[in-house]
Design an enzyme around this catalytic site. Structure first.
Site, PDB file in Angstrom:
ATOM      1  N   LYS A 184      31.090 -40.643  15.606  1.00  0.00           N
ATOM      2  CA  LYS A 184      32.524 -40.921  15.385  1.00  0.00           C
ATOM      3  C   LYS A 184      32.926 -40.732  13.921  1.00  0.00           C
ATOM      4  CE  LYS A 184      32.093 -44.893  17.294  1.00  0.00           C
ATOM      5  NZ  LYS A 184      31.693 -46.076  17.575  1.00  0.00           N
ATOM      6  N   LYS A 192      13.516 -44.726   3.567  1.00  0.00           N
ATOM      7  CA  LYS A 192      14.957 -44.518   3.365  1.00  0.00           C
ATOM      8  C   LYS A 192      15.251 -44.000   1.952  1.00  0.00           C
ATOM      9  CE  LYS A 192      15.997 -48.032   6.796  1.00  0.00           C
ATOM     10  NZ  LYS A 192      16.161 -47.084   7.917  1.00  0.00           N
ATOM     11  N   GLY A 193      14.493 -44.479   0.963  1.00  0.00           N
ATOM     12  CA  GLY A 193      14.735 -44.035  -0.407  1.00  0.00           C
ATOM     13  C   GLY A 193      14.349 -42.590  -0.612  1.00  0.00           C
ATOM     14  N   ASP A 221      20.386 -41.991   5.736  1.00  0.00           N
ATOM     15  CA  ASP A 221      19.835 -41.658   4.410  1.00  0.00           C
ATOM     16  C   ASP A 221      20.456 -40.359   3.902  1.00  0.00           C
ATOM     17  OD1 ASP A 221      18.206 -43.785   5.111  1.00  0.00           O
ATOM     18  OD2 ASP A 221      16.626 -42.466   5.846  1.00  0.00           O
TER      19      ASP A 221
END
Ligand code: RIB
Length: 308
Positions: free
Chosen positions: A226, A44-45, A255
């Site tokens: 959404k 994620k980083g 991310d």
């Protein structure tokens, strides 16, 4: 010695993604035949750092990786993306993180992360990067890295007047001291619900209120197709619609959102405008396979915003 200045610092996880495509989620004890398999860069980083770099920010990493082929894959990626790896530590004899990912026919996924050397990231690694952190505009992290490292980086960011962004994924208990240093939190709906401790029928606003009362300054909830919503203590909520796209896979969409938000804040955009950039970039990211495949440039994101 002075550190080279960067706009955005990411206290980063690094994984190699092992991605299989299967028709639907597995039941316990079940074996399914996958229709395809691929390896690709993840974490994620690192994903958020690449997103910020593609949105035009100069980016530096604080990370701990293995001295294995997967670690070298990370270093090659960051060199290609122009990301400063000076504070990436290669831990002798340790493995890099891996993420086993199942992608379903509708593009949704499940992920199991084994963080490897990333688990050893600590406050000393952040202190070694103090010059870089103290001179940047935005510091971001996720819950894939040890919270002691993020706390140290956010404390330095606060002293320097930089923004702090936390992507609270994967959702898990968070230190009270860390909550109080978060300027912008970017959960998805399920992470928000889990972190708030409220039942599933609670509204997004009620759940966000719990985290605001912990000291978080702003909660930006990502809502997939959404769009997203912004909640703050002293201002009415802001809702943004999604940008409809044909979904290939959603790996790294959150991310992309966090990294693009960081880049826009570093350019001096206000939070609501930064959220528009992040919303458009995240929508584009799902149109190609893998975490980085669809992650857009600043120009592509601008074009998407102009077409809405
Ligand atoms: O958010 C997607 C990422 O989560 C993947 O790239 C995987 O590595 C895990 O960290």
């Amino acid at each position: 010695m002075t550190d080279k200045t960067v706009d955005v610092v990411c206290v980063a996880s690094w994984n190699v993604d092992l991605v299989s495509h299967v028709p639907q989620p597995l039941k316990r004890g079940e074996t399914l035949m996958a229709s395809s398999f691929a390896t690709s860069p993840g974490g994620k980083g690192s994903n958020a750092a690449v997103a910020a770099a593609r949105q035009g920010a100069s980016v530096g990493l604080i990370a701990r990786i293995g001295d294995d082929d997967f670690g070298r894959m990370g270093l090659a990626l960051w060199a290609r993306e122009g990301i400063d790896p000076r504070h990436v530590v290669q831990a002798a004899g340790e493995r890099s993180g891996v993420a086993q990912i199942l992608v379903y026919e509708d593009g949704d996924n499940s992920i199991a992360v084994a963080p490897g050397a990333g688990l050893g990231l600590n406050a000393q690694h952040v202190q070694a990067a103090q010059g870089m952190v103290s001179a940047c505009k935005v510091v971001m992290a996720s819950l894939e890295v040890p919270q002691r490292a993020t706390c140290e980086a956010f404390a330095l960011a606060k002293q320097a007047g930089a923004w702090t962004l936390l992507n609270p994924a994967p959702a898990q208990p968070v230190d009270a001291a860390l909550w109080r240093m978060v300027d912008v939190l970017t959960p998805n709906e399920s992470e928000l619900q889990s972190l708030s401790g409220l039942p599933a029928h609670a509204s997004l606003q009620e759940a966000a209120q719990v985290l605001l009362s912990e000291g978080v300054q702003a909660v930006v909830v990502t809502l997939g197709e959404k769009g997203c919503a912004l909640f703050r203590a002293e201002a009415p909520p802001v809702w943004l619609s999604g940008h409809p796209q044909k979904v290939v896979d959603t790996i790294g969409a959150g991310d992309t959102f966090t990294g693009s938000l960081a880049a826009a804040l570093a350019r001096g955009e206000g939070l609501e405008q930064a959220m528009r950039w992040a919303n458009a970039a995240a929508a584009l990211s799902v149109t190609q396979a893998s975490a980085l495949g669809g992650m857009p440039s600043l120009q592509a994101t601008r074009a998407a915003l102009q077409n809405t």
